[in-house]
Design a protein around this motif. Structure first.
Motif, PDB file in Angstrom:
ATOM      1  N   ARG A   1     -43.282   6.335 -11.147  1.00  0.00           N
ATOM      2  CA  ARG A   1     -42.489   5.970  -9.974  1.00  0.00           C
ATOM      3  C   ARG A   1     -43.427   5.872  -8.779  1.00  0.00           C
ATOM      4  O   ARG A   1     -44.268   6.765  -8.585  1.00  0.00           O
ATOM      5  CB  ARG A   1     -41.451   7.057  -9.666  1.00  0.00           C
ATOM      6  CG  ARG A   1     -40.176   6.901 -10.433  1.00  0.00           C
ATOM      7  CD  ARG A   1     -39.048   7.676  -9.772  1.00  0.00           C
ATOM      8  NE  ARG A   1     -39.192   9.120  -9.946  1.00  0.00           N
ATOM      9  CZ  ARG A   1     -38.464  10.009  -9.281  1.00  0.00           C
ATOM     10  NH1 ARG A   1     -37.584   9.624  -8.379  1.00  0.00           N
ATOM     11  NH2 ARG A   1     -38.628  11.287  -9.500  1.00  0.00           N
TER      12      ARG A   1
ATOM     13  N   GLN B   1     -40.787   5.590  -3.702  1.00  0.00           N
ATOM     14  CA  GLN B   1     -39.521   5.871  -4.378  1.00  0.00           C
ATOM     15  C   GLN B   1     -39.167   7.361  -4.316  1.00  0.00           C
ATOM     16  O   GLN B   1     -38.025   7.734  -4.073  1.00  0.00           O
ATOM     17  CB  GLN B   1     -39.599   5.420  -5.835  1.00  0.00           C
ATOM     18  CG  GLN B   1     -38.349   5.699  -6.645  1.00  0.00           C
ATOM     19  CD  GLN B   1     -37.244   4.710  -6.333  1.00  0.00           C
ATOM     20  OE1 GLN B   1     -37.456   3.518  -6.475  1.00  0.00           O
ATOM     21  NE2 GLN B   1     -36.095   5.193  -5.895  1.00  0.00           N
TER      22      GLN B   1
ATOM     23  N   PHE C   1     -37.383  -2.447  -3.591  1.00  0.00           N
ATOM     24  CA  PHE C   1     -36.030  -1.948  -3.301  1.00  0.00           C
ATOM     25  C   PHE C   1     -34.967  -3.053  -3.350  1.00  0.00           C
ATOM     26  O   PHE C   1     -33.823  -2.843  -2.974  1.00  0.00           O
ATOM     27  CB  PHE C   1     -36.017  -1.221  -1.954  1.00  0.00           C
ATOM     28  CG  PHE C   1     -36.754   0.096  -2.024  1.00  0.00           C
ATOM     29  CD1 PHE C   1     -36.241   1.145  -2.779  1.00  0.00           C
ATOM     30  CD2 PHE C   1     -37.956   0.283  -1.371  1.00  0.00           C
ATOM     31  CE1 PHE C   1     -36.912   2.360  -2.866  1.00  0.00           C
ATOM     32  CE2 PHE C   1     -38.641   1.486  -1.453  1.00  0.00           C
ATOM     33  CZ  PHE C   1     -38.119   2.530  -2.209  1.00  0.00           C
TER      34      PHE C   1
ATOM     35  N   THR D   1     -33.675   2.115  -7.568  1.00  0.00           N
ATOM     36  CA  THR D   1     -34.561   1.253  -6.776  1.00  0.00           C
ATOM     37  C   THR D   1     -33.783   0.281  -5.880  1.00  0.00           C
ATOM     38  O   THR D   1     -34.394  -0.387  -5.051  1.00  0.00           O
ATOM     39  CB  THR D   1     -35.489   0.409  -7.685  1.00  0.00           C
ATOM     40  OG1 THR D   1     -34.685  -0.494  -8.447  1.00  0.00           O
ATOM     41  CG2 THR D   1     -36.308   1.285  -8.603  1.00  0.00           C
TER      42      THR D   1
END
Ligand code: UTP
Length: 288
Positions: free
Chosen positions: A35, A39, A68, A91
């Protein structure tokens, strides 16, 4: 007391310490296991009840916006192939939950925050430096929001470091202490070891009152020739309550090589599928 609904993520820095990795990829997109750093910061904000994420970006940072967004082709292709796309749920930030503003020149952290003034408006807001990776449960910002709901005013997170390291950070002059809460009586950016008022450093998470934007507006350059957030906060002490929370958790400075590698190992060791094989490989590597 006004709720903390908005968070500013200053992500317009050049990330020179991580070149060449950060030549074409924003530092905030570097992954901890699987990740990206940004995030983890957004997840920490959500956990603390924050609804709107404001990213202060610059040239070369469009990967953050893409991250995003909805990845239509990816999601469609995975769904057609019967693959689970729930991994992408966290996300997605809808139009009501995110905003992007440009910092045209990297003039410093204080200037980056000031660039978000119109979107922040007249309400308290949080700031996250995504390369300060705060790992704990509850998360650092949740711990700070809990303190804010009792104390109001301005809250920063701090941690203790060996005294010889203070010159790389913002340092607080501590007042009264009550459990994890320390009153902040002064703040200084990157002091010499001999001049440092303590070994408690500011560690990348803030809840500030909107008045800080007016202080930043009038501000001159400070340490390193940059417009410093620490200097603006220092000017607010005495006019508003100012407290620090010592984070109950672990912090990794992912803007530097050692902290970044360490964070990857720490997170991997908490993943059930990775823990044992990683321990075994590390044991072998350390024996060499
Ligand atoms: P850093 O001091 O880590 O700077 O900024 P940097 O440019 O990211 O990295 P190095 O030192 O060159 O390797 C702390 C945070 O403030 C943001 C950065 O993106 C980072 O999240 N920042 C800094 C801005 O958004 N604008 C600036 O002008 C400076």
């Amino acid at each position: 007391m006004r709720k903390v609904r908005k968070a500013v993520f200053p992500v317009a820095g050049l990330g020179t310490r991580f070149l060449p990795a950060t030549k074409a990829i924003p530092k905030e997109m570097l992954p901890i296991v699987d990740r990206p750093l940004i995030q983890y910061a957004v997840d920490e904000a959500r956990e603390a009840g924050i609804e709107q994420m404001i990213f202060v970006t610059g040239r070369g940072k469009s990967a953050i916006e893409d991250h995003f967004d909805i990845a239509f082709e990816l999601e469609r292709t995975m769904t057609d192939r019967g693959k689970d796309i729930s991994i992408l749920d966290a996300t997605r930030l809808g139009p009501g939950n995110c905003a992007y503003v440009r910092q045209q020149e990297p003039l410093g952290l204080g200037h980056a925050i000031w660039c978000a003034r119109d979107i922040v408006g007249d309400e308290p807001f949080a700031i996250f430096l995504p390369d300060e990776f705060m790992w704990g449960s509850p998360g650092c910002m949740k711990q700070m929001v809990d303190a804010y709901e009792r104390l109001g005013g301005n809250i920063i997170s701090v941690l203790e470091v060996p005294r010889e390291q203070v010159s790389s950070y913002g340092v607080i002059a501590p007042g009264a202490q009550d459990g994890t809460i320390t009153e902040v009586k002064g703040l200084v950016e990157k002091p010499k070891v001999a001049d440092a008022p303590s070994n408690l450093i500011v560690s990348g998470r803030y809840i500030l009152q909107p008045e800080v934007m007016r202080v930043l507006e009038a501000q001159e350059k400070g340490a390193g020739g940059e417009i410093q957030l620490t200097d603006a906060m220092a000017r607010m002490i005495g006019t508003q309550p100012f407290n620090a929370v010592t984070f109950d958790g672990r912090r990794f400075d992912c803007g530097a090589h050692l902290g970044y590698v360490e964070a990857n190992i720490a997170v991997a060791l908490e993943r059930p599928a990775l823990r044992e094989p990683l321990r075994e490989r590390m044991r072998v590597m350390l024996e060499d």
